[in-house]
Enzyme design. Structure first.
Site, PDB file in Angstrom:
ATOM      1  N   HIS A 307       0.856  -1.190   0.000  1.00 59.99           N
ATOM      2  CA  HIS A 307       0.000   0.000   0.000  1.00 59.99           C
ATOM      3  C   HIS A 307       0.888   1.234   0.000  1.00 59.99           C
ATOM      4  CE1 HIS A 307      -3.115   2.869   1.166  1.00 59.99           C
ATOM      5  NE2 HIS A 307      -3.963   1.964   0.748  1.00 59.99           N
ATOM      6  N   ASP A 364      -7.927  -5.120  -0.214  1.00 62.61           N
ATOM      7  CA  ASP A 364      -8.418  -5.989  -1.296  1.00 62.61           C
ATOM      8  C   ASP A 364      -8.078  -7.457  -1.105  1.00 62.61           C
ATOM      9  OD1 ASP A 364      -7.561  -3.223  -3.252  1.00 62.61           O
ATOM     10  OD2 ASP A 364      -9.602  -3.985  -2.998  1.00 62.61           O
TER      11      ASP A 364
HETATM   12  C1  SDX Z   1      -6.097   0.165  -3.077  1.00 63.01           C
HETATM   13  O1  SDX Z   1      -4.216   4.654  -2.190  1.00 63.01           O
HETATM   14  C2  SDX Z   1      -5.186   4.064  -1.543  1.00 63.01           C
HETATM   15  O2  SDX Z   1      -5.606   4.425  -0.458  1.00 63.01           O
HETATM   16  C3  SDX Z   1      -5.747   2.859  -2.296  1.00 63.01           C
HETATM   17  C4  SDX Z   1      -6.805   2.035  -1.541  1.00 63.01           C
HETATM   18  C5  SDX Z   1      -8.089   2.825  -1.285  1.00 63.01           C
HETATM   19  O3  SDX Z   1      -8.810   2.474  -0.339  1.00 63.01           O
HETATM   20  O4  SDX Z   1      -8.408   3.711  -2.127  1.00 63.01           O
HETATM   21  O5  SDX Z   1      -6.272   1.596  -0.289  1.00 63.01           O
HETATM   22  C6  SDX Z   1      -7.221   0.804  -2.343  1.00 63.01           C
HETATM   23  O6  SDX Z   1      -5.848   0.499  -4.211  1.00 63.01           O
HETATM   24  C7  SDX Z   1      -5.222  -0.832  -2.336  1.00 63.01           C
HETATM   25  C8  SDX Z   1      -4.030  -1.354  -3.201  1.00 63.01           C
HETATM   26  C9  SDX Z   1      -4.555  -2.454  -4.139  1.00 63.01           C
HETATM   27  N1  SDX Z   1      -3.490  -2.815  -5.102  1.00 63.01           N
HETATM   28  C10 SDX Z   1      -2.863  -4.017  -5.020  1.00 63.01           C
HETATM   29  O7  SDX Z   1      -3.048  -4.841  -4.117  1.00 63.01           O
HETATM   30  C11 SDX Z   1      -1.887  -4.272  -6.169  1.00 63.01           C
HETATM   31  C12 SDX Z   1      -0.574  -4.873  -5.628  1.00 63.01           C
HETATM   32  N2  SDX Z   1       0.140  -3.827  -4.861  1.00 63.01           N
HETATM   33  C13 SDX Z   1       0.933  -2.938  -5.575  1.00 63.01           C
HETATM   34  O8  SDX Z   1       1.128  -2.985  -6.901  1.00 63.01           O
HETATM   35  C14 SDX Z   1       1.553  -1.791  -4.779  1.00 63.01           C
HETATM   36  O9  SDX Z   1       1.885  -2.258  -3.535  1.00 63.01           O
HETATM   37  C15 SDX Z   1       0.697  -0.551  -4.680  1.00 63.01           C
HETATM   38  C16 SDX Z   1       0.246  -0.107  -6.024  1.00 63.01           C
HETATM   39  C17 SDX Z   1      -0.489  -0.813  -3.805  1.00 63.01           C
HETATM   40  C18 SDX Z   1       1.527   0.541  -4.026  1.00 63.01           C
HETATM   41  O10 SDX Z   1       2.558   0.804  -4.887  1.00 63.01           O
HETATM   42  P1  SDX Z   1       3.684   1.910  -4.555  1.00 63.01           P
HETATM   43  O11 SDX Z   1       3.380   2.619  -3.297  1.00 63.01           O
HETATM   44  O12 SDX Z   1       3.880   2.708  -5.799  1.00 63.01           O
HETATM   45  O13 SDX Z   1       4.922   1.045  -4.254  1.00 63.01           O
HETATM   46  P2  SDX Z   1       5.939   0.521  -5.340  1.00 63.01           P
HETATM   47  O14 SDX Z   1       5.187  -0.069  -6.513  1.00 63.01           O
HETATM   48  O15 SDX Z   1       6.929   1.593  -5.614  1.00 63.01           O
HETATM   49  O16 SDX Z   1       6.647  -0.700  -4.560  1.00 63.01           O
HETATM   50  C19 SDX Z   1       7.669  -0.461  -3.596  1.00 63.01           C
HETATM   51  C20 SDX Z   1       8.493  -1.749  -3.608  1.00 63.01           C
HETATM   52  C21 SDX Z   1       8.966  -2.123  -5.006  1.00 63.01           C
HETATM   53  O17 SDX Z   1      10.136  -2.925  -4.846  1.00 63.01           O
HETATM   54  P3  SDX Z   1      11.616  -2.184  -4.945  1.00 63.01           P
HETATM   55  O18 SDX Z   1      11.581  -1.304  -6.182  1.00 63.01           O
HETATM   56  O19 SDX Z   1      11.760  -1.408  -3.662  1.00 63.01           O
HETATM   57  O20 SDX Z   1      12.584  -3.346  -5.054  1.00 63.01           O
HETATM   58  O21 SDX Z   1       7.671  -2.854  -3.170  1.00 63.01           O
HETATM   59  C22 SDX Z   1       7.518  -3.775  -4.252  1.00 63.01           C
HETATM   60  C23 SDX Z   1       7.877  -3.033  -5.518  1.00 63.01           C
HETATM   61  O22 SDX Z   1       8.352  -3.959  -6.488  1.00 63.01           O
HETATM   62  N3  SDX Z   1       6.106  -4.170  -4.238  1.00 63.01           N
HETATM   63  C24 SDX Z   1       5.659  -5.408  -4.416  1.00 63.01           C
HETATM   64  C25 SDX Z   1       4.266  -5.329  -4.266  1.00 63.01           C
HETATM   65  N4  SDX Z   1       3.894  -4.073  -4.005  1.00 63.01           N
HETATM   66  C26 SDX Z   1       5.053  -3.352  -3.991  1.00 63.01           C
HETATM   67  N5  SDX Z   1       6.312  -6.559  -4.689  1.00 63.01           N
HETATM   68  C27 SDX Z   1       5.538  -7.667  -4.823  1.00 63.01           C
HETATM   69  N6  SDX Z   1       4.166  -7.688  -4.672  1.00 63.01           N
HETATM   70  C28 SDX Z   1       3.524  -6.526  -4.411  1.00 63.01           C
HETATM   71  N7  SDX Z   1       2.188  -6.537  -4.274  1.00 63.01           N
END
Ligand code: SDX
Length: 428
Positions: A307, A364
């Site tokens: 998140h 989710d």
């Molecule tokens: C919602 O914003 C809100 O409030 C949203 C929400 C709401 O109520 O409106 O809470 C609802 O959208 C919840 C999120 C649902 N999405 C998912 O579950 C999709 C999977 N999660 C992600 O793709 C990710 O975690 C996000 C999109 C939720 C957040 O992404 P960020 O903050 O941009 O973080 P990032 O992509 O830059 O990741 C940081 C690191 C990275 O690794 P490094 O570059 O540091 O090596 O964490 C890793 C990412 O690769 N990472 C994951 C991951 N999520 C982040 N690695 C594996 N699996 C994951 N799910």
């Protein structure tokens, strides 16, 4: 004395005012940055950038705090009804009994949609995703309520638009589902509660409140409350920026539905179940998928994990995980996918890759398991998220309009070609 930050740039020191919120969060006000220094800031994904000052929802990602207008999500999910929370988010205070009764009555009286919506619906093929249908149908409301096109009309007229949006979304959502199933649409029944009415229009459930088990409608009410707002997330920011051009509430909500659809945002609840089903079909080997999620050369991500704000736990996931257990026990359902979800969570939470990045189950991760147990099809999960989020979108849109915020128009850093002369085609 106004607290300030100093910017040392080009041999000069610039003082930038600090703004402190009611929960002691501090922000640098850069409203004059470009005028005074010629500089802009760059912050892809707005990870460090506040777009507004808001009194609606407070999040603390480190401590896993979520409050709507100061009330904790734990309290509201346990003790309030969804429409009570909708009233709180939109108007700023918990309603009195008479205020809530009037609010519910007005919503009940506006739940029907114009018959011509059916001809729009008929234009969609059955394989159309319900989120695409819903976004289109919400936008079509501007055709049936042309006065809603002007958001500067009287307070009463704008409130009428708000009431119609809340009243008609369940009907449009259920009709999007019926289109998918190529089943005849069901009309709202005024004697049913908001949630029971939606389930009736979806599944033609028994027409009396008591036959729609309290566990089912309480579970849905709780899910809708937990999804009701989340400050400046992707879809709420979309609603605000579309509304900032003085587009109508319906156009702004339609855009919010489109933004929510993405699998990185609200679409994750559908992607989680699809991921868990895939792991189950692949023998339930969660370690294999945890390794894939950690592999930078693999595009696979653990959907429902991570998140932007919550870095220790998502308080909504904690509540939903318990509700999933309660609903499945009450309905006597043994869903192997829930077992896989719990196993996946356990493995990931003991893995350094996830712990070091603050990746925990989000809202989710478990919600789809409850929707599935209630018979809601997978591609309707994000529609359920939209149903819950609607009051939050409305509250954000209303606050932005009442605060007379300027049209949203970010700057950029240009990285394209410098000026060059046109060369005629026969000389290229
Ligand atoms: C919602 O914003 C809100 O409030 C949203 C929400 C709401 O109520 O409106 O809470 C609802 O959208 C919840 C999120 C649902 N999405 C998912 O579950 C999709 C999977 N999660 C992600 O793709 C990710 O975690 C996000 C999109 C939720 C957040 O992404 P960020 O903050 O941009 O973080 P990032 O992509 O830059 O990741 C940081 C690191 C990275 O690794 P490094 O570059 O540091 O090596 O964490 C890793 C990412 O690769 N990472 C994951 C991951 N999520 C982040 N690695 C594996 N699996 C994951 N799910």
């Amino acid at each position: 004395m106004t607290k300030k930050a100093e910017l040392h740039y080009n041999g000069k020191i610039y003082e930038l005012p600090l703004i402190t919120g009611t929960e002691n969060e501090n922000a640098i006000d850069i409203s004059r940055l470009r005028a005074d220094t010629g500089l802009i800031t760059l912050d892809k994904g707005f990870k460090n950038t506040g777009s507004t000052q808001s009194a609606i929802t407070f999040l603390n990602g480190e401590e896993g705090i979520l409050r709507y207008r100061g009330y904790s999500i734990e309290d509201l999910a346990e003790k309030a009804s969804f429409l009570e929370v909708a009233f709180l988010l939109i108007y700023g205070e918990l309603p009195t009994k008479s205020e809530l009764d009037l609010f519910v009555e007005e919503i009940t009286q506006h739940s029907l949609v114009h018959e011509d919506v059916k001809s729009i619906l008929d234009g969609f093929p059955s394989k159309a995703h319900p989120m695409g249908v819903l976004s289109s149908l919400v936008s079509s409301l501007t055709a049936f309520y042309p006065k809603s096109l002007d958001p500067n009309r009287s307070k009463e007229e704008v409130n009428g638009t708000i009431i119609r949006a809340i009243a008609k979304l369940p009907t449009l959502a259920a009709w999007s589902y019926k289109n998918r199933m190529r089943q005849p649409i069901m009309y709202p029944k005024n004697e049913l509660s908001y949630t029971a009415n939606f389930m009736h229009m979806m599944f033609g459930l028994p027409t009396t409140e008591k036959k729609i088990s309290t566990v089912v409608s309480k579970a849905i009410d709780k899910l809708l409350i937990l999804h009701a707002d989340h400050e400046q997330n992707c879809s709420a920011s979309t609603v605000r920026i579309v509304g900032s051009s003085h587009a109508s509430l319906y156009a702004s909500v339609s855009a919010g539905i489109a933004a929510l659809w993405g699998p990185l945002h609200g679409g994750a609840n559908q992607a989680v179940i699809e991921m868990l089903e895939k792991i189950k079909a692949d023998g339930g080997n969660v370690d294999k998928y945890v390794d894939k999620a950690k592999d930078k050369n693999d595009t696979f991500r653990l959907m429902g994990f991570g998140h932007r704000v919550y870095k220790n736990f998502d308080p909504r996931a904690t509540i939903i995980k318990k509700a999933a257990d309660d609903v499945l026990n009450e309905l006597g359902i043994n869903d192997p996918v829930l077992d896989i979800a719990k196993k996946l969570e356990k493995v990931a939470l003991n893995d350094d890759y996830f712990k070091s990045r603050g990746l925990y189950p989000n809202v989710d991760f478990y919600s789809g398991i409850i929707y599935r147990a209630l018979g809601i099809p997978t591609d309707m999960f994000t529609v359920m998220f939209a149903l819950g989020r609607l009051p939050g979108w409305i509250a954000q849109w209303k606050e932005m309009r009442e605060n007379k915020e300027p049209i949203g128009r970010p700057r950029q850093v240009y990285t394209g070609s410098n000026e060059r002369k046109y060369i005629s085609i026969n000389r290229r």
